[in-house]
Design a protein around this motif. Structure first.
Motif, PDB file in Angstrom:
ATOM      1  N   ARG A  73       0.939  -1.170   0.028  1.00 40.05           N
ATOM      2  CA  ARG A  73       0.033  -0.044  -0.048  1.00 40.05           C
ATOM      3  C   ARG A  73       0.980   1.170  -0.015  1.00 40.05           C
ATOM      4  NH1 ARG A  73      -2.548  -3.162   4.480  1.00 40.05           N
ATOM      5  NH2 ARG A  73      -1.498  -1.263   5.662  1.00 40.05           N
ATOM      6  N   SER A  75       1.051   3.697   2.024  1.00 38.52           N
ATOM      7  CA  SER A  75       1.674   3.904   3.340  1.00 38.52           C
ATOM      8  C   SER A  75       2.799   3.217   3.743  1.00 38.52           C
ATOM      9  CB  SER A  75       0.342   3.915   4.300  1.00 38.52           C
ATOM     10  OG  SER A  75      -0.214   2.631   4.481  1.00 38.52           O
ATOM     11  N   GLN A  76       2.590   1.850   3.206  1.00 40.99           N
ATOM     12  CA  GLN A  76       3.772   1.115   3.276  1.00 40.99           C
ATOM     13  C   GLN A  76       4.939   1.375   2.396  1.00 40.99           C
ATOM     14  OE1 GLN A  76       1.656  -2.628   2.485  1.00 40.99           O
ATOM     15  NE2 GLN A  76       1.603  -3.416   4.578  1.00 40.99           N
ATOM     16  N   ARG A  78       5.940   4.413   1.551  1.00 43.53           N
ATOM     17  CA  ARG A  78       6.635   5.307   2.025  1.00 43.53           C
ATOM     18  C   ARG A  78       7.546   5.058   3.125  1.00 43.53           C
ATOM     19  NH1 ARG A  78       1.530   7.554   1.000  1.00 43.53           N
ATOM     20  NH2 ARG A  78       0.708   7.252   3.116  1.00 43.53           N
ATOM     21  N   GLN A  79       7.488   4.160   3.833  1.00 45.35           N
ATOM     22  CA  GLN A  79       8.298   3.754   4.900  1.00 45.35           C
ATOM     23  C   GLN A  79       9.816   3.179   4.225  1.00 45.35           C
ATOM     24  OE1 GLN A  79       6.886   0.531   7.446  1.00 45.35           O
ATOM     25  NE2 GLN A  79       4.882   1.680   7.525  1.00 45.35           N
TER      26      GLN A  79
END
Length: 104
Positions: A73, A75-76, A78-79
């Motif tokens: 995803r 959001s994942q 971006r880590q």
């Protein structure tokens, strides 16, 4: 040879103790490429990589079925934005022997 090195390192009188150049030239460290060790392109003398612990129980005789590839995803993902990977450079000078520690 080992005893001679240890005695030289533990000499009480500082003037008689082995200096850095004498330690590097000592027969105990024969064959060590100190430039490669300092540049972290070769393991330090006597280094042995840790061995994995043996798995208890009977050996595995089959493999797991392949898992479906899933996309991360946003959001994942971006880590991991700050992470990069580059293969270690191949440099002349004998520092890239098999088993040598490589840093990139």
């Amino acid at each position: 040879v080992t005893k001679d090195l240890i005695v030289g390192l533990l000499e009480k009188n500082e003037a008689d103790r082995l200096a850095a150049a004498e330690i590097r030239a000592h027969p105990f460290f024969e064959g060590v490429e100190w430039d490669c060790v300092e540049a972290k392109r070769s393991p330090p003398p006597g280094y042995r990589p840790p061995q994995p612990e043996p798995r208890p129980g009977p050996p595995l005789t089959h493999s797991l079925p392949p898992s479906p590839r899933r996309r991360l995803r946003p959001s994942q993902q971006r880590q991991f934005e700050q992470f990069t990977w580059f293969p270690a450079p191949q440099e002349p000078g004998g520092c890239n022997e098999p088993g040598a520690v490589q840093t990139g």
